[in-house]
Write an enzyme that holds these catalytic residues in place. Structure first.
Site, PDB file in Angstrom:
ATOM      1  N   LYS A  82       1.042  -1.496  -0.125  1.00 28.06           N
ATOM      2  CA  LYS A  82       0.182   0.056  -0.605  1.00 28.06           C
ATOM      3  C   LYS A  82       0.968   0.767   0.029  1.00 28.06           C
ATOM      4  O   LYS A  82       1.810   1.394   0.435  1.00 28.06           O
ATOM      5  CB  LYS A  82      -0.579  -0.122   1.373  1.00 28.06           C
ATOM      6  CG  LYS A  82      -1.710   1.229   1.203  1.00 28.06           C
ATOM      7  CD  LYS A  82      -2.064   0.417   2.317  1.00 28.06           C
ATOM      8  CE  LYS A  82      -3.984   1.575   2.774  1.00 28.06           C
ATOM      9  NZ  LYS A  82      -4.565   1.880   4.255  1.00 28.06           N
ATOM     10  N   SER A 157      -9.533   1.539   3.545  1.00 25.58           N
ATOM     11  CA  SER A 157      -8.866   2.184   2.179  1.00 25.58           C
ATOM     12  C   SER A 157      -8.244   1.663   1.511  1.00 25.58           C
ATOM     13  O   SER A 157      -7.086   2.024   0.415  1.00 25.58           O
ATOM     14  CB  SER A 157      -8.226   3.292   2.893  1.00 25.58           C
ATOM     15  OG  SER A 157      -7.530   2.374   4.079  1.00 25.58           O
ATOM     16  N   SER A 181      -9.623  -1.443   7.563  1.00 23.51           N
ATOM     17  CA  SER A 181      -8.734  -1.039   6.041  1.00 23.51           C
ATOM     18  C   SER A 181      -8.657  -2.694   5.439  1.00 23.51           C
ATOM     19  O   SER A 181      -7.999  -2.190   3.940  1.00 23.51           O
ATOM     20  CB  SER A 181      -8.174  -0.397   5.876  1.00 23.51           C
ATOM     21  OG  SER A 181      -9.084   1.129   6.342  1.00 23.51           O
TER      22      SER A 181
HETATM   23  N1  GLN Z   1     -12.849   3.341   6.637  1.00 19.20           N
HETATM   24  C1  GLN Z   1     -12.187   3.811   7.906  1.00 19.20           C
HETATM   25  C2  GLN Z   1     -12.137   5.383   7.667  1.00 19.20           C
HETATM   26  O1  GLN Z   1     -12.096   5.925   7.237  1.00 19.20           O
HETATM   27  C3  GLN Z   1     -10.940   2.720   7.963  1.00 19.20           C
HETATM   28  C4  GLN Z   1      -9.910   3.756   7.613  1.00 19.20           C
HETATM   29  C5  GLN Z   1      -8.314   2.221   7.921  1.00 19.20           C
HETATM   30  O2  GLN Z   1      -8.613   1.629   8.407  1.00 19.20           O
HETATM   31  N2  GLN Z   1      -7.477   2.778   7.570  1.00 19.20           N
HETATM   32  O3  GLN Z   1     -11.761   5.477   8.738  1.00 19.20           O
END
Ligand code: GLN
Length: 507
Positions: A82, A157, A181
């Site tokens: 990532k 994400s 994520s």
């Molecule tokens: N979807 C969650 C957020 O927007 C988690 C994001 C993540 O785990 N990086 O914060």
């Protein structure tokens, strides 16, 4: 062996082909590069490629293996990372314009470990800006599409990493999980994804979003590959003070995640891996707010766990209803502090027209950050401000402690809990992007494990009405990563995921 025959293989399969001299690390790398060149234009999984570095590393490993060196864990295995993890000689953008030209002078610990283990890194994958989002629609560069059906989001994400593994661009990939994520995109793309116990993998070189929640972990197409990749990147690193020490691991990580342990559970039947396990099914996460076509395969999988000898009973996480609110205070508070360094001076894009310092900070940050990141910085700064700190941030931390206590109470009688990974299967592009709260809801089932620092794994367990995959999540006690993987392996075998995979392919 033709190049296309090397795609979609497991690590064990690739290793036996290398050992039998039927292929080489270089050939495997080239096959995957070809796969990316065929498909990534449409999917948008990657933000940058590191093909030359991967090919050079592959050739070096081929030479070492020919000389008779032992085969390390991930020798010849194409992987992706990532783009919020630092790697040298390539950009680390975090999906943000503010870091468009940032090249890190050092490597993240997890990335170092991948290199040591012989993995071949093919590139950096797309993400919602600074890992804030659930659909990979919020990258400053492009959207990533779901490899099962490009009309659907891959989740987020870490959507780029999930899409890359799902499309056969690489064998495993790293993501980061702050509130879901890794697990949520794994569930949307029909993959295995794991967030380890907090502190299991060093966060050194992972660009911080919310430091007390962030954890790096793997995506894979099966549990064994997930376990091998986690084994390769776990370990103590003194550059991250929240990374667990070796002595702590020795004392508490029982059983330890070792190559032999992985072999053992891989060889075991579902009954051997599941018999006698006490598993709680979280009642708050199979009720209101969870789609019917998600509940169905989850309850079926729970019945299968029982059939294989596990004891499954309903348990309650009474404070789970506050998890989302707590998360959006703690995560945004930490993000507002962590993102202060992107000011055009210490890091990031600088506006050159401003007349004085504050105007320069303002213009640089205003131009560099996207709307969602700005929203979170404002929310977090507010929650930490002197008049509101007690009412918001402190209260959120108190409720976080209650959620953690709920889990520990359950763990007095159960080894782990199961739930859906997400309240719905993958949704179509645009379905939630105008409504942040709807988007935030995608993580109601995954966030509690981050708040409590617990390990969680998602694996596909069936299909929703849309024919998109549904993920089941197992969350275990702190340091129980190995037994969580063992249970997941048992369930994976019992579910016969090949059938699910074939159904997905025939979509
Ligand atoms: N979807 C969650 C957020 O927007 C988690 C994001 C993540 O785990 N990086 O914060």
């Amino acid at each position: 062996m033709s190049k296309s025959q090397l795609i979609g293989r497991s690590i064990a399969e690739l290793h036996s082909l290398i050992k039998a001299k039927e292929t080489s690390c270089l050939e495997i790398t080239e096959a995957h590069i070809e796969q990316i060149e065929k498909g990534d234009q449409e999917l948008g999984a990657f933000l940058s490629y590191t093909f030359d570095q991967a090919k050079a590393a592959a050739a070096r490993w081929d030479e070492r293996l020919t000389k008779g060196e032992a085969m390390p864990l991930l020798a010849g295995v194409p992987v992706a990372i990532k783009d919020n993890m630092c790697e040298v000689d390539t950009r680390t953008t975090c999906g943000s314009k503010i870091l468009e030209n940032f090249v890190s002078p050092y490597r993240a610990y997890a990335v170092e470990k991948l290199h040591e283990a012989g993995a071949l890194i093919l590139g950096k994958t797309n993400l919602d800006e600074f890992a804030m989002g659930s659909s990979t629609e919020h990258s400053a560069y492009k959207v990533t599409r779901n490899p099962i059906d490009p009309d659907y989001v891959p989740g987020g994400s870490s959507g780029g990493s999930a899409a890359a593994v799902g499309a056969g661009f690489c064998v495993t990939a790293l993501g980061s999980d702050t509130g879901g994520s890794i697990r949520q995109p794994a569930s949307y793309c029909g993959l295995v994804g794991m967030k380890p116990t907090y502190g299991m993998v060093s966060r050194f070189g992972l660009v911080a979003f919310a430091s007390s929640l962030d954890q790096i972990g793997p995506f894979a197409r099966n549990v064994e590959d997930c376990a091998l990749t986690l084994l390769a990147i776990a370990g103590h690193d003194k550059r991250d003070s929240t990374c667990l020490s070796e002595s702590y691991r020795e004392q508490y990580a029982k059983p330890a995640l070792t190559r032999d342990f992985i072999k053992e559970f891989k060889a075991g039947s579902p009954e051997e891996n599941l018999k006698g396990k006490r598993i709680g099914i979280i009642k708050e996460l199979i009720g209101d707010g969870i789609d019917e076509d998600v509940k169905r395969p989850i309850l079926k999988a729970a019945a299968l766990l029982e059939k294989c000898g596990a004891r499954v009973e309903e348990v309650s996480l009474p404070h789970a209803k506050y998890a989302l609110s707590v998360y959006y205070l703690v995560a945004t508070a930490e993000a507002s502090a962590n993102l202060a360094r992107f000011d055009g001076v210490r890091y990031g894009h600088r506006n050159m027209d401003a007349a004085e310092l504050h105007a320069m900070y303002y213009a640089s940050r205003n131009e560099g950050f996207g709307a969602e990141v700005k929203r979170r910085i404002m929310l977090g700064t507010y929650a930490l401000s002197s008049g509101y700190y007690d009412a918001y941030y402190k209260k959120a931390q108190q409720v976080r402690a209650l959620i953690t206590a709920d889990f520990h109470k359950i763990f007095e009688n159960f080894e782990m809990v199961v739930s859906p990974t997400a309240p719905s299967a993958a949704f179509k592009f645009g379905a939630k992007s105008d409504d942040p709260i709807q988007m935030y809801m995608s993580d109601i089932a995954s966030i509690p494990a981050n708040l409590a620092g617990l390990p969680g794994i998602s694996l596909p367990c069936g299909l929703a009405d849309s024919n998109m995959p549904v993920g089941i999540q197992l969350v275990g006690r702190p340091m129980s990563d190995a037994s969580l993987l063992q249970t997941a392996q048992g369930l994976e075998t019992a579910l016969d995921l090949k059938l699910v995979a074939e159904k997905i392919k025939s979509n």
